[in-house]
Design a protein around this motif. Sequence first.
Motif, PDB file in Angstrom:
ATOM      1  N   HIS A  29       1.080  -1.179   0.008  1.00  0.00           N
ATOM      2  CA  HIS A  29       0.037  -0.066   0.014  1.00  0.00           C
ATOM      3  C   HIS A  29       0.982   1.216   0.184  1.00  0.00           C
ATOM      4  CE1 HIS A  29       0.925   0.976   4.254  1.00  0.00           C
ATOM      5  NE2 HIS A  29       1.128  -0.506   4.275  1.00  0.00           N
ATOM      6  N   TRP A  30       0.245   2.383  -0.169  1.00  0.00           N
ATOM      7  CA  TRP A  30       1.014   3.718  -0.123  1.00  0.00           C
ATOM      8  C   TRP A  30       0.687   4.633   0.867  1.00  0.00           C
ATOM      9  CZ3 TRP A  30      -2.166   2.558  -4.629  1.00  0.00           C
ATOM     10  CH2 TRP A  30      -3.217   3.383  -4.699  1.00  0.00           C
ATOM     11  N   TRP A  31       0.071   3.972   1.977  1.00  0.00           N
ATOM     12  CA  TRP A  31      -0.440   4.971   3.167  1.00  0.00           C
ATOM     13  C   TRP A  31       0.478   5.181   3.940  1.00  0.00           C
ATOM     14  CZ3 TRP A  31      -5.472   1.792   3.033  1.00  0.00           C
ATOM     15  CH2 TRP A  31      -6.335   2.223   2.310  1.00  0.00           C
ATOM     16  N   THR A  32       1.591   6.141   3.642  1.00  0.00           N
ATOM     17  CA  THR A  32       2.630   6.565   4.814  1.00  0.00           C
ATOM     18  C   THR A  32       2.690   7.862   5.371  1.00  0.00           C
ATOM     19  OG1 THR A  32       3.884   7.270   2.783  1.00  0.00           O
ATOM     20  CG2 THR A  32       4.170   4.956   3.416  1.00  0.00           C
ATOM     21  N   GLY A  35      -1.967  10.515   8.503  1.00  0.00           N
ATOM     22  CA  GLY A  35      -3.252  10.065   8.678  1.00  0.00           C
ATOM     23  C   GLY A  35      -3.407   8.873   8.092  1.00  0.00           C
ATOM     24  N   GLU A  36      -2.704   8.600   7.051  1.00  0.00           N
ATOM     25  CA  GLU A  36      -2.827   7.355   6.123  1.00  0.00           C
ATOM     26  C   GLU A  36      -2.332   6.160   6.973  1.00  0.00           C
ATOM     27  OE1 GLU A  36      -2.292   8.847   1.619  1.00  0.00           O
ATOM     28  OE2 GLU A  36      -0.512   8.353   2.772  1.00  0.00           O
ATOM     29  N   ALA A  37      -1.228   6.474   7.667  1.00  0.00           N
ATOM     30  CA  ALA A  37      -0.531   5.562   8.398  1.00  0.00           C
ATOM     31  C   ALA A  37      -1.463   4.925   9.507  1.00  0.00           C
ATOM     32  CB  ALA A  37       0.754   5.767   9.033  1.00  0.00           C
ATOM     33  N   GLY A  62       2.353   9.857  -2.537  1.00  0.00           N
ATOM     34  CA  GLY A  62       0.930   9.998  -2.503  1.00  0.00           C
ATOM     35  C   GLY A  62       0.443   9.746  -4.028  1.00  0.00           C
ATOM     36  N   GLY A  63      -0.829   9.210  -4.079  1.00  0.00           N
ATOM     37  CA  GLY A  63      -1.432   8.840  -5.330  1.00  0.00           C
ATOM     38  C   GLY A  63      -1.011   7.618  -5.814  1.00  0.00           C
ATOM     39  N   GLY A  64      -0.094   6.918  -5.194  1.00  0.00           N
ATOM     40  CA  GLY A  64       0.503   5.351  -5.555  1.00  0.00           C
ATOM     41  C   GLY A  64       1.089   5.174  -6.638  1.00  0.00           C
ATOM     42  N   LEU A  86      -5.528  -1.430  -4.785  1.00  0.00           N
ATOM     43  CA  LEU A  86      -5.309  -1.290  -6.186  1.00  0.00           C
ATOM     44  C   LEU A  86      -6.940  -0.608  -6.365  1.00  0.00           C
ATOM     45  CD1 LEU A  86      -3.622  -2.386  -8.421  1.00  0.00           C
ATOM     46  CD2 LEU A  86      -5.105  -4.191  -8.449  1.00  0.00           C
ATOM     47  N   LYS A  87      -7.145   0.146  -7.147  1.00  0.00           N
ATOM     48  CA  LYS A  87      -8.467   0.687  -7.497  1.00  0.00           C
ATOM     49  C   LYS A  87      -8.744   0.825  -8.911  1.00  0.00           C
ATOM     50  CE  LYS A  87      -6.500   5.056  -6.168  1.00  0.00           C
ATOM     51  NZ  LYS A  87      -6.662   6.275  -5.792  1.00  0.00           N
ATOM     52  N   GLY A  88      -9.995   1.195  -9.091  1.00  0.00           N
ATOM     53  CA  GLY A  88     -10.447   1.537 -10.470  1.00  0.00           C
ATOM     54  C   GLY A  88     -10.296   0.735 -11.416  1.00  0.00           C
ATOM     55  N   TYR A 292     -15.402  11.082  -7.245  1.00  0.00           N
ATOM     56  CA  TYR A 292     -15.127   9.870  -6.234  1.00  0.00           C
ATOM     57  C   TYR A 292     -14.074   9.355  -6.711  1.00  0.00           C
ATOM     58  CZ  TYR A 292     -17.357   6.528  -9.355  1.00  0.00           C
ATOM     59  OH  TYR A 292     -17.726   5.810 -10.654  1.00  0.00           O
ATOM     60  N   ASN A 293     -13.376   8.645  -5.520  1.00  0.00           N
ATOM     61  CA  ASN A 293     -12.204   8.027  -5.547  1.00  0.00           C
ATOM     62  C   ASN A 293     -12.206   6.798  -4.530  1.00  0.00           C
ATOM     63  OD1 ASN A 293      -9.552   7.099  -5.552  1.00  0.00           O
ATOM     64  ND2 ASN A 293      -8.795   8.747  -4.304  1.00  0.00           N
ATOM     65  N   VAL A 294     -12.438   5.792  -4.851  1.00  0.00           N
ATOM     66  CA  VAL A 294     -12.732   4.700  -3.920  1.00  0.00           C
ATOM     67  C   VAL A 294     -11.404   3.675  -3.878  1.00  0.00           C
ATOM     68  CG1 VAL A 294     -14.113   2.633  -3.708  1.00  0.00           C
ATOM     69  CG2 VAL A 294     -14.988   4.530  -4.605  1.00  0.00           C
ATOM     70  N   ASP A 295     -10.895   3.875  -2.533  1.00  0.00           N
ATOM     71  CA  ASP A 295      -9.771   2.943  -2.444  1.00  0.00           C
ATOM     72  C   ASP A 295     -10.282   1.505  -2.143  1.00  0.00           C
ATOM     73  OD1 ASP A 295      -7.508   4.769  -2.226  1.00  0.00           O
ATOM     74  OD2 ASP A 295      -8.272   5.514  -0.461  1.00  0.00           O
ATOM     75  N   SER A 296      -9.322   0.402  -2.695  1.00  0.00           N
ATOM     76  CA  SER A 296      -9.802  -0.705  -2.594  1.00  0.00           C
ATOM     77  C   SER A 296      -8.678  -1.745  -2.461  1.00  0.00           C
ATOM     78  CB  SER A 296     -10.727  -1.141  -3.709  1.00  0.00           C
ATOM     79  OG  SER A 296     -10.076  -0.755  -4.840  1.00  0.00           O
ATOM     80  N   ASN A 330     -10.443   7.949  10.703  1.00  0.00           N
ATOM     81  CA  ASN A 330      -8.957   8.426  10.439  1.00  0.00           C
ATOM     82  C   ASN A 330      -8.666   8.732   9.084  1.00  0.00           C
ATOM     83  OD1 ASN A 330      -8.317   7.713  13.241  1.00  0.00           O
ATOM     84  ND2 ASN A 330      -8.292   5.582  12.760  1.00  0.00           N
ATOM     85  N   LYS A 331      -9.323   8.528   8.082  1.00  0.00           N
ATOM     86  CA  LYS A 331      -8.897   8.407   6.784  1.00  0.00           C
ATOM     87  C   LYS A 331      -9.440  10.008   6.181  1.00  0.00           C
ATOM     88  CE  LYS A 331      -6.429   6.875   3.308  1.00  0.00           C
ATOM     89  NZ  LYS A 331      -6.294   7.762   2.200  1.00  0.00           N
ATOM     90  N   GLY A 332     -10.405  10.202   6.594  1.00  0.00           N
ATOM     91  CA  GLY A 332     -10.929  11.533   6.044  1.00  0.00           C
ATOM     92  C   GLY A 332     -12.211  11.339   5.045  1.00  0.00           C
ATOM     93  N   ALA A 370      -8.137  11.605 -12.143  1.00  0.00           N
ATOM     94  CA  ALA A 370      -6.481  11.821 -11.485  1.00  0.00           C
ATOM     95  C   ALA A 370      -6.034  10.708 -10.606  1.00  0.00           C
ATOM     96  CB  ALA A 370      -6.569  13.274 -10.670  1.00  0.00           C
ATOM     97  N   HIS A 371      -7.003  10.072 -10.002  1.00  0.00           N
ATOM     98  CA  HIS A 371      -7.168   9.162  -9.042  1.00  0.00           C
ATOM     99  C   HIS A 371      -7.409   7.697  -9.431  1.00  0.00           C
ATOM    100  CE1 HIS A 371      -5.365  11.661  -6.272  1.00  0.00           C
ATOM    101  NE2 HIS A 371      -6.134  12.644  -6.768  1.00  0.00           N
ATOM    102  N   GLY A 372      -7.356   7.532 -10.933  1.00  0.00           N
ATOM    103  CA  GLY A 372      -7.355   6.310 -11.481  1.00  0.00           C
ATOM    104  C   GLY A 372      -8.795   5.412 -11.555  1.00  0.00           C
TER     105      GLY A 372
HETATM  106  C1  GAL Z   1      -4.882   8.605  -3.241  1.00  0.00           C
HETATM  107  C2  GAL Z   1      -5.557   7.383  -2.580  1.00  0.00           C
HETATM  108  C3  GAL Z   1      -5.751   8.141  -1.243  1.00  0.00           C
HETATM  109  C4  GAL Z   1      -4.908   9.026  -0.559  1.00  0.00           C
HETATM  110  C5  GAL Z   1      -3.879   9.598  -1.683  1.00  0.00           C
HETATM  111  C6  GAL Z   1      -2.549  10.221  -1.352  1.00  0.00           C
HETATM  112  O1  GAL Z   1      -4.823   7.987  -4.638  1.00  0.00           O
HETATM  113  O2  GAL Z   1      -6.824   7.025  -3.034  1.00  0.00           O
HETATM  114  O3  GAL Z   1      -5.950   6.905  -0.408  1.00  0.00           O
HETATM  115  O4  GAL Z   1      -4.031   8.367   0.350  1.00  0.00           O
HETATM  116  O5  GAL Z   1      -3.499   8.930  -2.798  1.00  0.00           O
HETATM  117  O6  GAL Z   1      -1.710   9.362  -1.055  1.00  0.00           O
END
Ligand code: GAL
Length: 413
Positions: A29-32, A35-37, A62-64, A86-88, A292-296, A330-332, A370-372
Amino acid sequence: MYMKSVLAASTAMMLAGPVMAEPTAEVLHWWTSGGEAKSVAVLQDQFKAEGGTWTDMPVAGGGGDAAMTALRARVLAGNAPTAVQLKGPAIQEWYEETGLADIGSVAEENGWADVLPAQLAEHMKCDGQWCAAPVNVHRVNWIWGNKQILDEHGITQPTTWEEFNAAAEKLKEAGVTPLAHGGQNWQDATIFETVVLGQGADFYQKALVDLDPEALKSDTMKGVFDELRTLRGYVDDNFSGRDWNLATAMVMNGEAAFQIMGDWAKGEFLAAGKQPGVDFVCWPTPGNGFLYNVDSFAFFNVEGEDKQQGQKLLAKLIMGPDFQKTFNLNKGSIPARTDVALDEFDDCAKQSNQDMSADAEDGSLLPSYAHGMALRGAQAGAITDVVTNFFNSDMSSEDAVQQLADAVAASQM
Ligand code: GAL
């Protein structure tokens, strides 16, 4: 003697039941950020509490983009991680390329179809089978503002981009950096798509979902690039390469008035103990609609009972009502499940939820490019290249729309 020990052994086996492997998962994952962590730790804790062994594979960025590069390297080496953020359409692209584990049994046992909005559930399916588990719904088109600065300068919510510009000019004259921005491709793309949405949901749909060449070359799109050029004038000199969470920190610390960013920025404010409506404001960007941007998470086909158990356990936990509440606090973001009460959520989250339902009714609930969420990688990448080149040069809006149309056409060949 012999009989006795055989009996004892079989009794012991009966008592133990079938031998189940302990669930394990290596999670990419890219949650570092702060807030993400804090958010991903909720999943890790729940997984461990259920007897799982979690191997963390965080890839900062960010953005992965960096995470997706790391994923490709692992798959090419024949060693895919057990679980991947992974998403979208990337979910379906990977499914076509390598196959993904079918998590239909978990989805059915836990009634996912009954608690997920239909539009969102579609993203989680490959050839009609469940192949990904959603954790949230992020809204991308937000403006975050430092409340104290805005109050000091008498600035209220802009409802048009002209009003936003007027507010930014006023701040600039007063010596305040209007816009905190990080010059990374995906952040440029994030601002760009909110301005596209500002021209109407229909225009967004045509340009960034249907890739209609007329819309891409239109005067309206020229106007979008003009606005992007204007926004470029509101960022500070050190914006290049800055991480998004550092831009958020600038707003938090009063070094800039605004940031245009998805509501993972709220996760940063909250992790720092800031309160919406008191320390910061959240306003949808000018125009109607909801990006919308759905994380999965998706699961690659892996060998080993322990890993497969880990995948099933993760899928189940991710969609658990309890996890969806705590994680999203936590994530917003807001829960992907529609049956999680939002009483404990703040006003930004409540507004997000309300707008999402209202916008789903009139067709202005749209996937973030922008967020795939809207396009396959090649098309999204083609657009982002043009946007970033424009942002970092003195390219004219006329040239930008031509390049945009050409790049999209080339990416479709
Ligand atoms: C987005 C992701 C979010 C957020 C952001 C910044 O693509 O969907 O969960 O963490 O990147 O890293």
